[in-house]
Design a protein around this motif. Structure first.
Motif, short mmCIF file in Angstrom:
data_model
loop_
_atom_site.label_atom_id
_atom_site.label_comp_id
_atom_site.label_asym_id
_atom_site.label_seq_id
_atom_site.Cartn_x
_atom_site.Cartn_y
_atom_site.Cartn_z
N GLY A 1 -17.54 -40.63 -20.26
CA GLY A 1 -18.99 -40.41 -20.19
C GLY A 1 -19.39 -39.45 -19.07
N LEU B 1 -6.65 -33.35 -20.78
CA LEU B 1 -5.82 -34.34 -20.11
C LEU B 1 -5.07 -35.26 -21.04
N ASP B 2 -5.76 -35.70 -22.11
CA ASP B 2 -5.17 -36.80 -22.86
C ASP B 2 -5.75 -36.89 -24.27
N TYR C 1 -10.44 -37.38 -28.73
CA TYR C 1 -10.85 -36.49 -27.64
C TYR C 1 -10.99 -35.06 -28.14
N GLY D 1 -12.25 -37.52 -14.32
CA GLY D 1 -13.10 -38.67 -14.03
C GLY D 1 -12.18 -39.72 -13.44
N PHE E 1 -5.01 -40.86 -18.56
CA PHE E 1 -4.71 -42.25 -18.92
C PHE E 1 -3.52 -42.75 -18.10
N THR F 1 -9.08 -50.94 -19.61
CA THR F 1 -9.44 -49.64 -20.20
C THR F 1 -9.92 -49.82 -21.63
N ASN G 1 -13.60 -48.76 -22.97
CA ASN G 1 -13.78 -47.74 -24.01
C ASN G 1 -14.31 -48.31 -25.33
#
Ligand code: GLP
Length: 241
Positions: free
Chosen positions: A38, A66-67, A80, A132, A141, A161, A165
């Motif tokens: 977010g 990133l992931d 993502y 973030g 992650f 996590t 999420n």
């Protein structure tokens, strides 16, 4: 480590977007490591506005995310890949062939992680990595563990996590249990690292990560050792310092 304190989320977003924008202006063919969650949404809004106003050009930029969730098709609205297109890529002139994310649908984890590490190497590494932070201190992650993972790897998401999420999915069962993520070494090798944090719920982890010991139990803590790390955080996130 540099800390930029902002009044609120909006100012955090503008200041962080200004840092990314400076990177793109100084080096138009830079490699941006991008993040989801977010928190960066406001940054992407600013970047899109500045692009539309003619102040930013993404035509030579390469991105590496990133992931990505493992097992979620990229067309899924919470992948993502979808997130990045919805929030940034669909609205700026980045070339589709310059966009890179782990492929969540390649179920051969070893092959996919090796491929992604090669991609990052082949573009010359990351000029600026945006991050973030999760409530447990995860970056990308990279979840708390007893050792720092180095390259891209497959992770089992922690219950915390998955809970965090869940808000993006219809229910908890729909949240993927695994993800591919860039490793700590890759993040640490980025020439600049920029983290954005907002809100009182992150104050505790910010204190732990940046004013406590460096430990893989708090993955973000390793950023204390990065030579060019900037934390842009609002007053709420910094309220326990
Ligand atoms: C996800 C992402 C992280 C992100 C974290 C925090 O787990 N993989 O990259 O930092 O969420 O997200 P938020 O900014 O919504 O708190």
């Amino acid at each position: 480590m540099r800390i930029v304190r902002t009044k609120d989320y909006e100012e955090m977003s503008r200041k962080a977007a200004a840092i990314i924008s400076a990177q793109v202006v100084i080096k138009p063919d830079c490699v941006l490591g991008l993040a989801t969650g977010g928190t960066p949404v406001g940054i992407y809004k600013n970047l899109v506005n500045w692009y539309k106003g003619g102040d930013l050009d993404f035509s030579e930029v390469t991105s590496v995310n990133l992931d990505e969730y493992r097992g979620l098709p990229r067309e899924h609205k919470e992948s993502y890949w979808s997130f990045m297109h919805r929030n940034l890529f669909d609205h700026v002139n980045i070339k589709p062939e310059h966009i890179n994310l782990p492929d969540g649908m390649n179920m051969d984890a070893d092959a996919e992680c090796a491929r992604y590490d090669k991609v990052i190497e082949s573009v010359g590494g990351i000029d600026l990595q945006l991050l973030g932070i999760g409530h447990d201190g995860h970056i990308g992650f990279n979840e708390p563990s007893n050792a720092f993972d180095l390259g891209t790897h497959c992770v089992k998401l922690t219950d915390e996590t998955i809970d965090a999420n869940q808000r993006f999915f219809n229910n908890r069962d729909e949240v993927p249990r695994e993800a591919y993520t860039m490793g700590t070494r890759t993040i640490m090798q980025a020439r600049k690292v920029l983290m954005v944090v907002s809100g009182k719920d992150k104050a505790e982890i910010i204190k732990k990560a940046f004013f406590g010991p460096v430990t893989p139990e708090v993955p973000a803590s390793i950023l204390q050792m990065h030579p060019d790390f900037t934390l842009v955080a609002d007053e709420d996130a910094l309220s326990l310092l």
